[in-house]
Design a protein around this motif. Structure first.
Motif, PDB file in Angstrom:
ATOM      1  N   GLY A   4       0.746  -1.234   0.000  1.00 28.59           N
ATOM      2  CA  GLY A   4       0.000   0.000   0.000  1.00 28.59           C
ATOM      3  C   GLY A   4       0.778   1.287   0.000  1.00 28.59           C
ATOM      4  N   ILE A   5       0.075   2.308  -0.380  1.00 29.61           N
ATOM      5  CA  ILE A   5       0.479   3.704  -0.307  1.00 29.61           C
ATOM      6  C   ILE A   5      -0.774   4.470   0.105  1.00 29.61           C
ATOM      7  CG2 ILE A   5       2.296   3.582  -2.059  1.00 29.61           C
ATOM      8  CD1 ILE A   5       0.265   4.728  -4.019  1.00 29.61           C
ATOM      9  N   LYS A  35     -11.854   2.015 -10.284  1.00 31.26           N
ATOM     10  CA  LYS A  35     -12.877   2.751 -11.030  1.00 31.26           C
ATOM     11  C   LYS A  35     -12.260   3.347 -12.279  1.00 31.26           C
ATOM     12  CE  LYS A  35     -16.214   6.527 -10.577  1.00 31.26           C
ATOM     13  NZ  LYS A  35     -17.193   5.864 -11.405  1.00 31.26           N
ATOM     14  N   GLU A  36     -13.019   3.312 -13.363  1.00 27.80           N
ATOM     15  CA  GLU A  36     -12.638   3.982 -14.600  1.00 27.80           C
ATOM     16  C   GLU A  36     -13.716   5.004 -14.941  1.00 27.80           C
ATOM     17  OE1 GLU A  36     -10.636   1.528 -17.843  1.00 27.80           O
ATOM     18  OE2 GLU A  36     -11.799   0.022 -16.745  1.00 27.80           O
ATOM     19  N   CYS A  37     -13.290   6.163 -15.413  1.00 25.76           N
ATOM     20  CA  CYS A  37     -14.230   7.177 -15.884  1.00 25.76           C
ATOM     21  C   CYS A  37     -13.588   7.894 -17.064  1.00 25.76           C
ATOM     22  CB  CYS A  37     -14.602   8.137 -14.767  1.00 25.76           C
ATOM     23  SG  CYS A  37     -13.213   9.057 -14.087  1.00 25.76           S
ATOM     24  N   ASP A  38     -14.274   8.863 -17.615  1.00 22.03           N
ATOM     25  CA  ASP A  38     -13.733   9.571 -18.775  1.00 22.03           C
ATOM     26  C   ASP A  38     -12.425  10.280 -18.465  1.00 22.03           C
ATOM     27  OD1 ASP A  38     -15.844   8.751 -20.348  1.00 22.03           O
ATOM     28  OD2 ASP A  38     -16.994  10.600 -20.059  1.00 22.03           O
ATOM     29  N   ALA A  39     -12.292  10.820 -17.268  1.00 20.46           N
ATOM     30  CA  ALA A  39     -11.135  11.638 -16.923  1.00 20.46           C
ATOM     31  C   ALA A  39      -9.962  10.860 -16.348  1.00 20.46           C
ATOM     32  CB  ALA A  39     -11.535  12.724 -15.933  1.00 20.46           C
ATOM     33  N   CYS A  40     -10.225   9.684 -15.738  1.00 23.29           N
ATOM     34  CA  CYS A  40      -9.133   9.009 -15.033  1.00 23.29           C
ATOM     35  C   CYS A  40      -9.441   7.539 -14.779  1.00 23.29           C
ATOM     36  CB  CYS A  40      -8.848   9.701 -13.700  1.00 23.29           C
ATOM     37  SG  CYS A  40     -10.178   9.550 -12.487  1.00 23.29           S
ATOM     38  N   THR A  41      -8.404   6.836 -14.329  1.00 22.24           N
ATOM     39  CA  THR A  41      -8.536   5.474 -13.828  1.00 22.24           C
ATOM     40  C   THR A  41      -7.934   5.448 -12.434  1.00 22.24           C
ATOM     41  OG1 THR A  41      -8.385   4.494 -16.043  1.00 22.24           O
ATOM     42  CG2 THR A  41      -7.902   3.048 -14.186  1.00 22.24           C
ATOM     43  N   LEU A  42      -8.642   4.813 -11.506  1.00 21.66           N
ATOM     44  CA  LEU A  42      -8.171   4.656 -10.137  1.00 21.66           C
ATOM     45  C   LEU A  42      -7.740   3.208  -9.938  1.00 21.66           C
ATOM     46  CD1 LEU A  42     -11.094   6.483  -8.270  1.00 21.66           C
ATOM     47  CD2 LEU A  42      -8.957   7.466  -9.114  1.00 21.66           C
ATOM     48  N   PHE A  43      -6.492   3.035  -9.506  1.00 21.36           N
ATOM     49  CA  PHE A  43      -5.967   1.705  -9.218  1.00 21.36           C
ATOM     50  C   PHE A  43      -5.931   1.509  -7.712  1.00 21.36           C
ATOM     51  CE2 PHE A  43      -4.309   2.633 -13.411  1.00 21.36           C
ATOM     52  CZ  PHE A  43      -4.577   1.456 -14.078  1.00 21.36           C
ATOM     53  N   ASN A  44      -6.349   0.338  -7.275  1.00 19.99           N
ATOM     54  CA  ASN A  44      -6.478   0.052  -5.859  1.00 19.99           C
ATOM     55  C   ASN A  44      -5.236  -0.647  -5.316  1.00 19.99           C
ATOM     56  OD1 ASN A  44      -7.964   0.138  -3.498  1.00 19.99           O
ATOM     57  ND2 ASN A  44      -8.963  -1.819  -3.870  1.00 19.99           N
ATOM     58  N   THR A  45      -4.833  -0.258  -4.121  1.00 20.83           N
ATOM     59  CA  THR A  45      -3.876  -1.020  -3.328  1.00 20.83           C
ATOM     60  C   THR A  45      -4.580  -1.271  -1.996  1.00 20.83           C
ATOM     61  OG1 THR A  45      -2.746   0.723  -2.084  1.00 20.83           O
ATOM     62  CG2 THR A  45      -2.001   0.358  -4.359  1.00 20.83           C
ATOM     63  N   PRO A  46      -4.116  -2.185  -1.187  1.00 21.30           N
ATOM     64  CA  PRO A  46      -4.803  -2.433   0.079  1.00 21.30           C
ATOM     65  C   PRO A  46      -4.896  -1.219   1.001  1.00 21.30           C
ATOM     66  CG  PRO A  46      -3.406  -4.284  -0.447  1.00 21.30           C
ATOM     67  CD  PRO A  46      -3.095  -3.206  -1.449  1.00 21.30           C
ATOM     68  N   SER A  47      -4.072  -0.195   0.780  1.00 24.12           N
ATOM     69  CA  SER A  47      -4.150   0.955   1.683  1.00 24.12           C
ATOM     70  C   SER A  47      -4.169   2.293   0.964  1.00 24.12           C
ATOM     71  CB  SER A  47      -2.979   0.926   2.676  1.00 24.12           C
ATOM     72  OG  SER A  47      -1.768   1.123   1.994  1.00 24.12           O
ATOM     73  N   GLY A  48      -4.519   2.315  -0.304  1.00 25.71           N
ATOM     74  CA  GLY A  48      -4.567   3.592  -0.995  1.00 25.71           C
ATOM     75  C   GLY A  48      -4.833   3.436  -2.472  1.00 25.71           C
ATOM     76  N   ILE A  49      -4.754   4.539  -3.177  1.00 27.50           N
ATOM     77  CA  ILE A  49      -5.125   4.589  -4.592  1.00 27.50           C
ATOM     78  C   ILE A  49      -4.017   5.256  -5.398  1.00 27.50           C
ATOM     79  CG2 ILE A  49      -6.746   5.674  -6.218  1.00 27.50           C
ATOM     80  CD1 ILE A  49      -8.865   5.416  -3.986  1.00 27.50           C
ATOM     81  N   VAL A  50      -3.799   4.739  -6.607  1.00 32.45           N
ATOM     82  CA  VAL A  50      -2.983   5.422  -7.604  1.00 32.45           C
ATOM     83  C   VAL A  50      -3.960   5.899  -8.669  1.00 32.45           C
ATOM     84  CG1 VAL A  50      -1.167   5.207  -9.347  1.00 32.45           C
ATOM     85  CG2 VAL A  50      -0.959   3.978  -7.173  1.00 32.45           C
ATOM     86  N   GLU A  51      -3.969   7.198  -8.884  1.00 35.29           N
ATOM     87  CA  GLU A  51      -4.940   7.836  -9.763  1.00 35.29           C
ATOM     88  C   GLU A  51      -4.212   8.342 -11.006  1.00 35.29           C
ATOM     89  OE1 GLU A  51      -8.333  10.995  -8.635  1.00 35.29           O
ATOM     90  OE2 GLU A  51      -6.312  11.520  -7.997  1.00 35.29           O
ATOM     91  N   ILE A  52      -4.660   7.928 -12.180  1.00 30.70           N
ATOM     92  CA  ILE A  52      -4.048   8.339 -13.440  1.00 30.70           C
ATOM     93  C   ILE A  52      -5.045   9.200 -14.205  1.00 30.70           C
ATOM     94  CG2 ILE A  52      -2.894   7.593 -15.562  1.00 30.70           C
ATOM     95  CD1 ILE A  52      -1.553   6.549 -12.963  1.00 30.70           C
ATOM     96  N   ILE A  65       7.513  16.329  -5.980  1.00 30.58           N
ATOM     97  CA  ILE A  65       7.517  15.011  -5.359  1.00 30.58           C
ATOM     98  C   ILE A  65       8.763  14.265  -5.814  1.00 30.58           C
ATOM     99  CG2 ILE A  65       6.348  12.772  -5.215  1.00 30.58           C
ATOM    100  CD1 ILE A  65       3.718  14.297  -5.557  1.00 30.58           C
ATOM    101  N   ARG A  66       9.564  13.833  -4.862  1.00 29.99           N
ATOM    102  CA  ARG A  66      10.821  13.159  -5.168  1.00 29.99           C
ATOM    103  C   ARG A  66      10.574  11.742  -5.680  1.00 29.99           C
ATOM    104  NH1 ARG A  66      15.834  13.009  -0.960  1.00 29.99           N
ATOM    105  NH2 ARG A  66      17.244  11.823  -2.259  1.00 29.99           N
ATOM    106  N   HIS A  67       9.736  10.998  -4.995  1.00 35.06           N
ATOM    107  CA  HIS A  67       9.342   9.652  -5.412  1.00 35.06           C
ATOM    108  C   HIS A  67       8.173   9.212  -4.539  1.00 35.06           C
ATOM    109  CE1 HIS A  67      11.935   8.577  -1.951  1.00 35.06           C
ATOM    110  NE2 HIS A  67      11.102   7.558  -1.816  1.00 35.06           N
ATOM    111  N   PHE A  68       7.556   8.087  -4.911  1.00 29.70           N
ATOM    112  CA  PHE A  68       6.635   7.437  -3.995  1.00 29.70           C
ATOM    113  C   PHE A  68       7.071   5.991  -3.863  1.00 29.70           C
ATOM    114  CE2 PHE A  68       4.502   7.283  -8.099  1.00 29.70           C
ATOM    115  CZ  PHE A  68       4.077   5.960  -8.198  1.00 29.70           C
ATOM    116  N   ALA A  69       6.706   5.386  -2.739  1.00 32.58           N
ATOM    117  CA  ALA A  69       7.180   4.041  -2.416  1.00 32.58           C
ATOM    118  C   ALA A  69       6.028   3.081  -2.239  1.00 32.58           C
ATOM    119  CB  ALA A  69       8.029   4.073  -1.145  1.00 32.58           C
TER     120      ALA A  69
END
Length: 127
Positions: A4-5, A35-52, A65-69
Motif C-alpha cells: 500500500g500507499i 474505477k474507470e471514468c472519462d477523466a481518469c482510472t483509479l488503481f487500488n492497493t490495500p491501503s490507498g489509490i494510484v490515480e491516473i 515530489i521526489r518519489h513514492f514508495a
C-alpha cells in the motif's frame, strides 16, 4: 503483493501515454482497477489509490515530489519484473539502514515508471 500507499495522482499528456501508464500499473505491477471514468482510472492497493488522469496537454516536467514508495514483500521480484518489461531500475535492490540506524533495516530498489516518475519498492525488515 503491494501492501500500500496512501494516495498518488499522476497526469498524462495524451491518450497513447495514458494507455501505456495504465498498462504499467495494471499489467506489470498488478494493481486492480477500482474505477474507470472519462477523466481518469483509479488503481487500488490495500491501503490507498494510484490515480491516473488523462487531462494533461503540456510536457510533464518533474515536480516537487521526489518519489513514492510501494511497500512490497519482495523488492527483488518487483525490480526484476519492471526490468523484464523494459523499464529502468536505477537503484538495484540493496539492503539499507534507515537513517544509518541498525534498528531500522530495509531492502529497497528504485525504477522509472512510464512517465519518468521515480518509484521505490520498499521491503521493511524491522519489527
Amino acid at each position: 503483493m503491494i501492501k500500500g500507499i496512501h494516495h498518488v495522482s499522476l497526469k498524462t499528456e495524451n491518450d497513447e501515454q495514458y494507455k501505456k501508464v495504465c498498462e504499467f500499473y495494471a499489467d506489470i505491477l498488478g494493481l486492480s482497477v477500482l474505477k474507470e471514468c472519462d477523466a481518469c482510472t483509479l488503481f487500488n492497493t490495500p491501503s490507498g489509490i494510484v490515480e491516473i488522469f488523462r487531462d494533461g496537454t503540456n510536457s510533464l516536467p518533474q515536480g516537487v515530489i521526489r518519489h513514492f514508495a510501494f511497500s512490497v514483500d519482495s523488492v527483488d521480484t518487483y525490480a526484476e519484473t519492471v526490468k523484464k518489461h523494459g523499464y529502468e531500475v536505477f537503484i538495484e535492490p540493496k539492503d539499507v539502514l534507515i537513517g544509518g540506524d541498525e534498528n531500522f533495516p530495509a531492502r529497497v530498489a528504485f525504477c522509472k515508471g512510464p512517465l519518468g516518475e521515480d518509484i521505490e519498492f520498499f521491503e521493511q525488515k524491522w519489527k
